[in-house]
Scaffold this motif. Structure first.
Motif, mmCIF file in Angstrom:
data_model
loop_
_atom_site.group_PDB
_atom_site.id
_atom_site.type_symbol
_atom_site.label_atom_id
_atom_site.label_comp_id
_atom_site.label_asym_id
_atom_site.label_seq_id
_atom_site.Cartn_x
_atom_site.Cartn_y
_atom_site.Cartn_z
ATOM 1 N N GLU A 75 0.834 -1.212 0.000
ATOM 2 C CA GLU A 75 0.000 0.000 0.000
ATOM 3 C C GLU A 75 0.867 1.259 0.000
ATOM 4 O OE1 GLU A 75 -2.805 0.153 3.176
ATOM 5 O OE2 GLU A 75 -3.678 -1.820 2.714
ATOM 6 N N LYS A 76 2.030 1.171 0.626
ATOM 7 C CA LYS A 76 2.937 2.313 0.718
ATOM 8 C C LYS A 76 3.912 2.358 -0.462
ATOM 9 C CE LYS A 76 4.430 3.384 4.909
ATOM 10 N NZ LYS A 76 3.629 4.563 5.284
ATOM 11 N N GLY A 77 3.721 1.461 -1.428
ATOM 12 C CA GLY A 77 4.575 1.446 -2.607
ATOM 13 C C GLY A 77 5.898 0.741 -2.408
ATOM 14 N N ILE A 78 6.014 -0.039 -1.338
ATOM 15 C CA ILE A 78 7.250 -0.768 -1.045
ATOM 16 C C ILE A 78 7.178 -2.161 -1.643
ATOM 17 C CG2 ILE A 78 8.712 -1.697 0.799
ATOM 18 C CD1 ILE A 78 7.501 0.525 2.617
ATOM 19 N N VAL A 79 8.207 -2.544 -2.339
ATOM 20 C CA VAL A 79 8.293 -3.886 -2.914
ATOM 21 C C VAL A 79 8.929 -4.821 -1.898
ATOM 22 C CG1 VAL A 79 9.367 -5.303 -4.710
ATOM 23 C CG2 VAL A 79 8.408 -3.053 -5.284
ATOM 24 N N VAL A 80 8.301 -5.970 -1.674
ATOM 25 C CA VAL A 80 8.833 -6.988 -0.764
ATOM 26 C C VAL A 80 9.041 -8.277 -1.548
ATOM 27 C CG1 VAL A 80 8.494 -8.279 1.378
ATOM 28 C CG2 VAL A 80 7.538 -5.969 1.155
ATOM 29 N N THR A 81 10.236 -8.819 -1.470
ATOM 30 C CA THR A 81 10.516 -10.078 -2.161
ATOM 31 C C THR A 81 11.050 -11.115 -1.166
ATOM 32 O OG1 THR A 81 12.810 -9.515 -2.705
ATOM 33 C CG2 THR A 81 11.110 -8.848 -4.284
ATOM 34 N N GLY A 82 10.867 -12.365 -1.514
ATOM 35 C CA GLY A 82 11.416 -13.485 -0.754
ATOM 36 C C GLY A 82 11.847 -14.553 -1.724
ATOM 37 N N VAL A 83 12.125 -15.721 -1.202
ATOM 38 C CA VAL A 83 12.722 -16.789 -2.003
ATOM 39 C C VAL A 83 11.922 -18.073 -1.827
ATOM 40 C CG1 VAL A 83 14.815 -18.165 -2.315
ATOM 41 C CG2 VAL A 83 14.995 -15.729 -1.844
ATOM 42 N N ARG A 84 11.925 -18.886 -2.845
ATOM 43 C CA ARG A 84 11.301 -20.197 -2.767
ATOM 44 C C ARG A 84 12.283 -21.260 -3.253
ATOM 45 N NH1 ARG A 84 5.052 -19.940 -4.732
ATOM 46 N NH2 ARG A 84 5.192 -22.021 -3.865
ATOM 47 N N ASP A 85 12.135 -22.447 -2.701
ATOM 48 C CA ASP A 85 12.760 -23.651 -3.258
ATOM 49 C C ASP A 85 14.283 -23.566 -3.352
ATOM 50 O OD1 ASP A 85 10.082 -24.195 -3.599
ATOM 51 O OD2 ASP A 85 10.087 -23.766 -5.743
ATOM 52 N N TYR A 86 14.934 -23.412 -2.206
ATOM 53 C CA TYR A 86 16.396 -23.380 -2.228
ATOM 54 C C TYR A 86 17.039 -24.431 -1.324
ATOM 55 C CZ TYR A 86 15.843 -20.823 2.171
ATOM 56 O OH TYR A 86 15.507 -20.462 3.441
ATOM 57 N N GLY A 87 16.320 -24.934 -0.295
ATOM 58 C CA GLY A 87 16.952 -25.839 0.651
ATOM 59 C C GLY A 87 16.272 -27.184 0.774
ATOM 60 N N ASP A 88 15.482 -27.551 -0.215
ATOM 61 C CA ASP A 88 14.631 -28.731 -0.068
ATOM 62 C C ASP A 88 15.399 -30.048 -0.043
ATOM 63 O OD1 ASP A 88 12.565 -26.861 -0.230
ATOM 64 O OD2 ASP A 88 12.576 -26.996 -2.409
ATOM 65 N N GLU A 89 16.525 -30.113 -0.738
ATOM 66 C CA GLU A 89 17.286 -31.365 -0.779
ATOM 67 C C GLU A 89 17.752 -31.767 0.616
ATOM 68 O OE1 GLU A 89 17.532 -33.197 -3.459
ATOM 69 O OE2 GLU A 89 16.421 -31.724 -4.629
ATOM 70 N N GLY A 90 18.208 -30.788 1.393
ATOM 71 C CA GLY A 90 18.661 -31.088 2.743
ATOM 72 C C GLY A 90 17.538 -31.572 3.644
ATOM 73 N N VAL A 91 16.325 -31.090 3.406
ATOM 74 C CA VAL A 91 15.188 -31.487 4.237
ATOM 75 C C VAL A 91 14.849 -32.952 4.019
ATOM 76 C CG1 VAL A 91 12.741 -31.100 4.699
ATOM 77 C CG2 VAL A 91 14.262 -29.151 4.332
ATOM 78 N N LYS A 92 14.848 -33.405 2.790
ATOM 79 C CA LYS A 92 14.504 -34.813 2.549
ATOM 80 C C LYS A 92 15.581 -35.735 3.128
ATOM 81 C CE LYS A 92 16.487 -35.664 -2.065
ATOM 82 N NZ LYS A 92 16.199 -36.024 -3.477
ATOM 83 N N GLU A 93 16.841 -35.306 3.061
ATOM 84 C CA GLU A 93 17.908 -36.118 3.645
ATOM 85 C C GLU A 93 17.757 -36.186 5.163
ATOM 86 O OE1 GLU A 93 21.623 -34.531 2.316
ATOM 87 O OE2 GLU A 93 21.178 -34.892 0.188
ATOM 88 N N TYR A 94 17.418 -35.060 5.773
ATOM 89 C CA TYR A 94 17.203 -35.028 7.226
ATOM 90 C C TYR A 94 16.079 -35.985 7.619
ATOM 91 C CZ TYR A 94 14.978 -33.520 11.538
ATOM 92 O OH TYR A 94 14.374 -33.514 12.766
ATOM 93 N N ALA A 95 14.959 -35.924 6.925
ATOM 94 C CA ALA A 95 13.803 -36.736 7.283
ATOM 95 C C ALA A 95 14.131 -38.229 7.204
ATOM 96 C CB ALA A 95 12.625 -36.407 6.361
ATOM 97 N N ILE A 96 14.727 -38.651 6.130
ATOM 98 C CA ILE A 96 15.057 -40.073 5.976
ATOM 99 C C ILE A 96 16.087 -40.499 7.011
ATOM 100 C CG2 ILE A 96 16.152 -41.762 4.453
ATOM 101 C CD1 ILE A 96 13.268 -41.145 3.712
ATOM 102 N N SER A 97 17.091 -39.657 7.232
ATOM 103 C CA SER A 97 18.150 -39.989 8.190
ATOM 104 C C SER A 97 17.587 -40.223 9.583
ATOM 105 C CB SER A 97 19.185 -38.862 8.222
ATOM 106 O OG SER A 97 20.102 -39.036 9.276
ATOM 107 N N GLU A 98 16.751 -39.301 10.060
ATOM 108 C CA GLU A 98 16.216 -39.417 11.416
ATOM 109 C C GLU A 98 15.257 -40.595 11.545
ATOM 110 O OE1 GLU A 98 17.054 -37.441 14.259
ATOM 111 O OE2 GLU A 98 18.671 -37.151 12.811
#
Length: 299
Positions: free
Chosen positions: A96-119
């Protein structure tokens, strides 16, 4: 491309040092803080007259901050951003104030699947401090339910199907293509809870779906794994559930379970986010910088 006049990182970006240095090249002046601000007033003081603000997922930029810092043109979140309602920035008010906000998607997913299987392998086979059942088990045919079928959820579904697990899911929207690809079924949440032995939650920040009633439906002798960056559960409800024999809870970070339960003997957490490996940080930094370049090119 026109540089920012002043860039301020109000908290650690979680990027590798060389990428922080690269970020600074996009501004005439850059100040990067190495600690997390404790209140809104500190955030306001740090931002000052900056036109670019960088942050990770810890600090909050709300209306008070946005109103107090009129020079802001751009806010870059160095972390996952999937929806305005789950962000640590009041994106709608910023827009509303004309400020652009950006973020990121899909950068760390490989580590998450390895964590889940490992544990899971460590717990099922008794290769860590505990073993789920009286005899070691394989992943094969174990019933797992995934809550949230976005990028992380679908990656976990494919991985667990590869290991022969019986995979089903609940999500805000159904995924017919994945259902056909993996031979998995969609269940309403309550039905999924009663059907599976392992539940993995992959939800946006601030989405809490598991309360006392949900844990009662889930039952005992079960495993909960949360790979969201914040609790997917009401913490007192999880604590009560963990008081029952045979129940285990996992999260790659302490924040994913809650301070009240992390010291319990059947709660297992790590110190670092599974999605923040060195390679993931490179992917994250590249996307953060790409967002800035797109903004500066358009500006």
């Amino acid at each position: 491309m026109k540089k920012f006049k002043k860039m301020v990182a109000i908290e650690p970006t979680k990027l590798l040092p060389e990428w922080d240095q690269k970020l600074k090249e996009y501004a005439e002046e850059a100040i990067f803080y190495t600690d997390i601000p404790q209140d809104a007033q500190t955030i306001i003081e740090r931002i000052g007259d900056a036109d670019c603000v960088m942050l990770s997922f810890t600090s909050f930029i709300d209306r008070q901050v946005l109103d107090a810092c009129p020079n802001i043109r751009y806010i870059g979140i160095c972390a996952s951003l999937y929806a305005p309602e789950n962000a640590n920035v009041d994106i709608l008010y910023a827009n509303e104030k004309g400020i652009v906000v950006t973020g990121v998607r899909d950068y760390g997913d490989e580590g998450v699947k390895e964590y889940a299987i490992s544990e899971l392998v460590r717990l099922l086979q008794g290769r860590g401090p505990a073993m789920w059942k009286e005899e070691p088990l394989e992943l094969t045919d174990v019933k797992v339910g995934i809550v949230g079928m976005g990028t992380v959820g679908s990656l976990l579904a494919r991985t667990m199907e590869f290991f022969g697990m019986d995979v089903n899911y609940f999500s805000r929207t159904r995924k017919p293509g994945l259902e056909k690809e993996l031979g998995m079924d969609y269940f309403p949440l309550a039905e999924l809870l009663s059907h599976v032995d392992i539940l993995i939650t992959c939800l946006n920040k601030n989405v809490v779906l598991l309360d006392e009633a949900a844990f009662a439906t889930f039952g005992n002798g079960k495993i909960l794994m949360n790979v969201s960056i914040a609790p997917s559960h009401e913490i007192p409800a999880l604590k009560n559930w963990l008081a029952q024999p045979g129940n285990f809870a996992f999260s790659d970070t302490e924040a994913g379970l809650g301070a009240e339960v992390i010291d319990l003997p059947n709660a297992f957490t790590g110190k670092t986010n599974a999605g923040l490996t060195s390679l993931a940080k490179v992917r994250l930094a590249q996307k953060v910088i790409k967002n800035i370049e797109v903004f500066q090119t358009k500006g």
